[in-house]
Design a protein around this motif. Structure first.
Motif, mmCIF file in Angstrom:
data_model
loop_
_atom_site.group_PDB
_atom_site.id
_atom_site.type_symbol
_atom_site.label_atom_id
_atom_site.label_comp_id
_atom_site.label_asym_id
_atom_site.label_seq_id
_atom_site.Cartn_x
_atom_site.Cartn_y
_atom_site.Cartn_z
ATOM 1 N N GLY A 13 0.045 1.747 14.471
ATOM 2 C CA GLY A 13 0.306 0.482 13.775
ATOM 3 C C GLY A 13 -0.338 -0.708 14.467
ATOM 4 N N THR A 14 -0.375 -1.817 13.724
ATOM 5 C CA THR A 14 -0.950 -3.064 14.242
ATOM 6 C C THR A 14 -0.249 -3.495 15.533
ATOM 7 O OG1 THR A 14 -1.323 -3.685 11.943
ATOM 8 C CG2 THR A 14 -1.560 -5.431 13.558
ATOM 9 N N SER A 15 1.065 -3.284 15.599
ATOM 10 C CA SER A 15 1.813 -3.746 16.780
ATOM 11 C C SER A 15 1.384 -2.996 18.044
ATOM 12 C CB SER A 15 3.313 -3.579 16.550
ATOM 13 O OG SER A 15 3.607 -2.224 16.343
ATOM 14 N N SER A 51 -5.079 4.510 10.828
ATOM 15 C CA SER A 51 -5.023 3.308 11.665
ATOM 16 C C SER A 51 -4.865 2.039 10.837
ATOM 17 C CB SER A 51 -6.293 3.204 12.506
ATOM 18 O OG SER A 51 -6.274 1.999 13.253
ATOM 19 N N SER A 52 -3.884 1.241 11.230
ATOM 20 C CA SER A 52 -3.728 -0.110 10.678
ATOM 21 C C SER A 52 -4.565 -1.043 11.530
ATOM 22 C CB SER A 52 -2.259 -0.542 10.768
ATOM 23 O OG SER A 52 -1.447 0.393 10.131
ATOM 24 N N GLY A 53 -4.351 -2.312 11.351
ATOM 25 C CA GLY A 53 -4.971 -3.303 12.236
ATOM 26 C C GLY A 53 -6.053 -4.134 11.582
ATOM 27 N N ALA A 54 -6.543 -3.704 10.399
ATOM 28 C CA ALA A 54 -7.675 -4.418 9.796
ATOM 29 C C ALA A 54 -7.337 -5.882 9.499
ATOM 30 C CB ALA A 54 -8.115 -3.709 8.524
ATOM 31 N N ILE A 55 -6.184 -6.100 8.887
ATOM 32 C CA ILE A 55 -5.843 -7.475 8.487
ATOM 33 C C ILE A 55 -5.631 -8.345 9.735
ATOM 34 C CG2 ILE A 55 -4.164 -8.921 7.267
ATOM 35 C CD1 ILE A 55 -3.706 -6.500 5.371
ATOM 36 N N GLY A 56 -4.869 -7.801 10.706
ATOM 37 C CA GLY A 56 -4.590 -8.560 11.927
ATOM 38 C C GLY A 56 -5.866 -8.914 12.682
ATOM 39 N N VAL A 57 -6.737 -7.936 12.859
ATOM 40 C CA VAL A 57 -7.980 -8.157 13.609
ATOM 41 C C VAL A 57 -8.905 -9.114 12.856
ATOM 42 C CG1 VAL A 57 -10.057 -7.006 14.468
ATOM 43 C CG2 VAL A 57 -7.838 -5.920 14.730
ATOM 44 N N ALA A 66 -2.283 -17.661 11.671
ATOM 45 C CA ALA A 66 -1.275 -16.604 11.529
ATOM 46 C C ALA A 66 -1.812 -15.561 10.568
ATOM 47 C CB ALA A 66 0.008 -17.202 10.980
ATOM 48 N N ARG A 67 -1.105 -14.424 10.501
ATOM 49 C CA ARG A 67 -1.477 -13.380 9.545
ATOM 50 C C ARG A 67 -1.376 -13.961 8.140
ATOM 51 N NH1 ARG A 67 -1.106 -7.517 9.821
ATOM 52 N NH2 ARG A 67 -0.640 -6.734 7.760
ATOM 53 N N PRO A 68 -2.427 -13.843 7.309
ATOM 54 C CA PRO A 68 -2.363 -14.469 5.987
ATOM 55 C C PRO A 68 -1.263 -13.870 5.122
ATOM 56 C CG PRO A 68 -4.298 -13.064 6.199
ATOM 57 C CD PRO A 68 -3.663 -13.117 7.540
ATOM 58 N N ILE A 135 -8.373 6.896 8.753
ATOM 59 C CA ILE A 135 -7.994 6.465 7.401
ATOM 60 C C ILE A 135 -7.251 5.142 7.445
ATOM 61 C CG2 ILE A 135 -6.670 7.125 5.343
ATOM 62 C CD1 ILE A 135 -7.034 10.017 6.086
ATOM 63 N N ASN A 136 -7.527 4.300 6.492
ATOM 64 C CA ASN A 136 -6.717 3.099 6.282
ATOM 65 C C ASN A 136 -6.592 2.911 4.777
ATOM 66 O OD1 ASN A 136 -5.241 0.766 6.672
ATOM 67 N ND2 ASN A 136 -6.884 -0.383 7.686
ATOM 68 N N GLU A 137 -5.643 2.081 4.398
ATOM 69 C CA GLU A 137 -5.582 1.711 2.995
ATOM 70 C C GLU A 137 -6.798 0.833 2.692
ATOM 71 O OE1 GLU A 137 -1.883 0.199 1.601
ATOM 72 O OE2 GLU A 137 -2.643 0.167 -0.452
ATOM 73 N N ASN A 138 -7.361 0.970 1.507
ATOM 74 C CA ASN A 138 -8.505 0.134 1.123
ATOM 75 C C ASN A 138 -7.961 -1.225 0.680
ATOM 76 O OD1 ASN A 138 -10.949 -0.854 0.437
ATOM 77 N ND2 ASN A 138 -11.527 0.824 -0.923
ATOM 78 N N ASP A 139 -7.502 -1.993 1.675
ATOM 79 C CA ASP A 139 -6.783 -3.239 1.389
ATOM 80 C C ASP A 139 -7.594 -4.209 0.544
ATOM 81 O OD1 ASP A 139 -4.368 -2.817 3.016
ATOM 82 O OD2 ASP A 139 -5.747 -2.848 4.699
ATOM 83 N N THR A 140 -8.914 -4.201 0.734
ATOM 84 C CA THR A 140 -9.749 -5.197 0.069
ATOM 85 C C THR A 140 -9.751 -5.046 -1.451
ATOM 86 O OG1 THR A 140 -11.076 -5.358 2.030
ATOM 87 C CG2 THR A 140 -12.101 -6.140 0.044
ATOM 88 N N GLY A 149 1.377 0.031 0.452
ATOM 89 C CA GLY A 149 2.273 -0.981 1.033
ATOM 90 C C GLY A 149 2.267 -0.930 2.545
ATOM 91 N N ASP A 150 2.348 0.244 3.079
ATOM 92 C CA ASP A 150 2.355 0.355 4.531
ATOM 93 C C ASP A 150 1.690 1.669 4.906
ATOM 94 O OD1 ASP A 150 4.581 2.522 5.043
ATOM 95 O OD2 ASP A 150 5.262 1.219 3.432
ATOM 96 N N ASN A 151 1.144 1.692 6.100
ATOM 97 C CA ASN A 151 0.418 2.898 6.510
ATOM 98 C C ASN A 151 1.344 4.033 6.936
ATOM 99 O OD1 ASN A 151 -1.999 1.842 5.859
ATOM 100 N ND2 ASN A 151 -2.781 1.643 7.944
#
Ligand code: GLU
Length: 377
Positions: A13-15, A51-57, A66-68, A135-140, A149-151
């Motif tokens: 996770g991002t954390s 792996s998460s983290g795309a939005i945070g990074v 802040a995180r949008p 793998i990540n969600e294709n958030d874009t 919603g969540d990884n």
């Protein structure tokens, strides 16, 4: 007998990946994780990293404070961050002579049986080639009602898709606790969980509680999906990725959720977890018994109420009268038609719907899956 090599799915996770204060990537943790996963590959296991983290990074790189929160900026940040994330993974895995692949999925990719099977074949081909898919969600491009919603959920669906041997959710606490360890000094780490029960769900504090970034409740739901697909699941601290080596040797680390006995086919597991439910049917105790104990199909007479708007062929949740979900299935009627026939005897249906040969069942047993939560009656 399963002759496939054992597959480990790890979700980070991002954390774990970023510093809470600055939002910067923790490169040391990433490097350690990559090296550990490569060592695991060398022992003969196959590995998939979610792996998460795309939005945070991405947000950090764009200089956002802040995180949008709005969707378009989040999707833009993900587009920036995903590339950065992968470039670091590429370096760290390459240092261990391992090839990686980026795989971005949306819920829609798993919600259609042909696309689901296609994703399965592609991932399988990557694993056969000795590659570690990341793998990540294709958030874009993910649109609101078609997101995971969540990884945590995504990783459980991937574990199910690939019949993983083990799912590990790496987070920022040591496992699942009897209470929130940040607030309650008496909180005790639970080492083994037999089954994700309603009581345990309550302990996780419901959706939206926020122990780690994704919250413990989404991890519990992920454990629920995976264990009901026959895959044991571990929640553990991600800051020490080396512990994964102990885990695959069967040592006790974090909280282990036992796999539930498996009677269901892969198609039924896809029905239950790959699709997005469009409504709920509330059933009387007699109908629940007929289905869970005598493997009957669902008839209109056993339904007391319904919720949501759905078409025939959609997935619906099957609930007891208290609203607790205990099963899922593909429904043979639209919500409009079902509203007119619920509680009625099958012989009354043709007249009520003015249709000479309506479907004989509301949910046929071949399209129905019991999720093994004991319903409250
Ligand atoms: N896909 C999101 C990202 O990469 C993370 C979702 C989650 O935190 O579970 O930023």
């Amino acid at each position: 007998m399963n002759t496939q090599p054992a597959l480990l799915v790890v979700k980070v996770g991002t954390s774990t990946l970023t510093d809470g204060q600055t939002g910067r990537l923790r490169l040391g943790v990433m490097a350690d994780l990559a090296q550990t996963l490569c060592l695991i590959c060398e022992t003969g296991w196959r590995v998939v990293l979610v792996s998460s983290g795309a939005i945070g990074v991405g947000a950090q790189r764009l200089g956002l404070k802040a995180r949008p929160t709005d969707l378009a900026t989040k999707q833009a940040a993900a587009a920036v961050g995903q590339g950065l994330l992968m470039s670091w993974y590429e370096q760290f895995f390459r240092a261990n002579s391992r090839t990686i692949a980026q795989v971005l999925l949306t819920r829609g990719d798993l919600a259609q049986r042909n696309r689901y099977l296609n994703a399965q074949r592609t991932l399988q081909a990557l694993l056969d080639l000795g590659v570690v898919p990341i793998i990540n969600e294709n958030d874009t491009v993910a649109v609101n009602e078609l997101t995971f919603g969540d990884n945590d959920t995504l990783s459980a669906l991937v574990a199910n898709l690939l019949s993983a041997r083990l799912l590990v959710l790496l987070t920022d606490v040591a496992g699942f606790y009897s209470a929130n360890p940040r607030l309650d000094p008496e909180a005790r780490l639970i080492e083994e969980v037999d089954m994700v029960s309603p009581a345990l769900r309550q302990l996780a504090g419901g959706r939206g509680s926020n122990w780690g970034t994704g919250g413990m409740s989404t991890k519990l739901e992920a454990a629920f999906i995976a264990t009901h697909s026959g895959i044991p699941t571990v929640i553990t601290d991600g800051s020490q990725p080396r512990a994964l080596l102990d885990l695959i040797q069967g040592k006790s680390v974090g909280t282990r959720f036992k796999a539930q006995p498996q009677g269901t086919s892969s198609r039924k597991r896809w029905i239950a977890h790959g699709l997005v439910p469009r409504g709920k049917l509330f059933l009387d105790p007699g109908a629940i018994r007929a289905i869970t104990q005598h493997h009957k199909s669902l008839l209109p007479a056993g339904i007391t109420a319904l919720e949501g708007e759905f078409q025939d062929g959609d997935l619906v949740c099957l609930c007891d009268q208290g609203g607790r979900e205990w099963g899922r299935g593909l429904v043979n009627y639209t919500s409009l038609d079902l509203q007119r026939i619920l509680g009625k005897q099958t012989r009354e249906i043709p007249l009520l719907l003015d249709e000479p040969e309506p479907p004989t069942t509301v949910v046929h047993r071949d399209n129905l899956i019991v999720l093994a939560i004991e319903p409250t009656e």
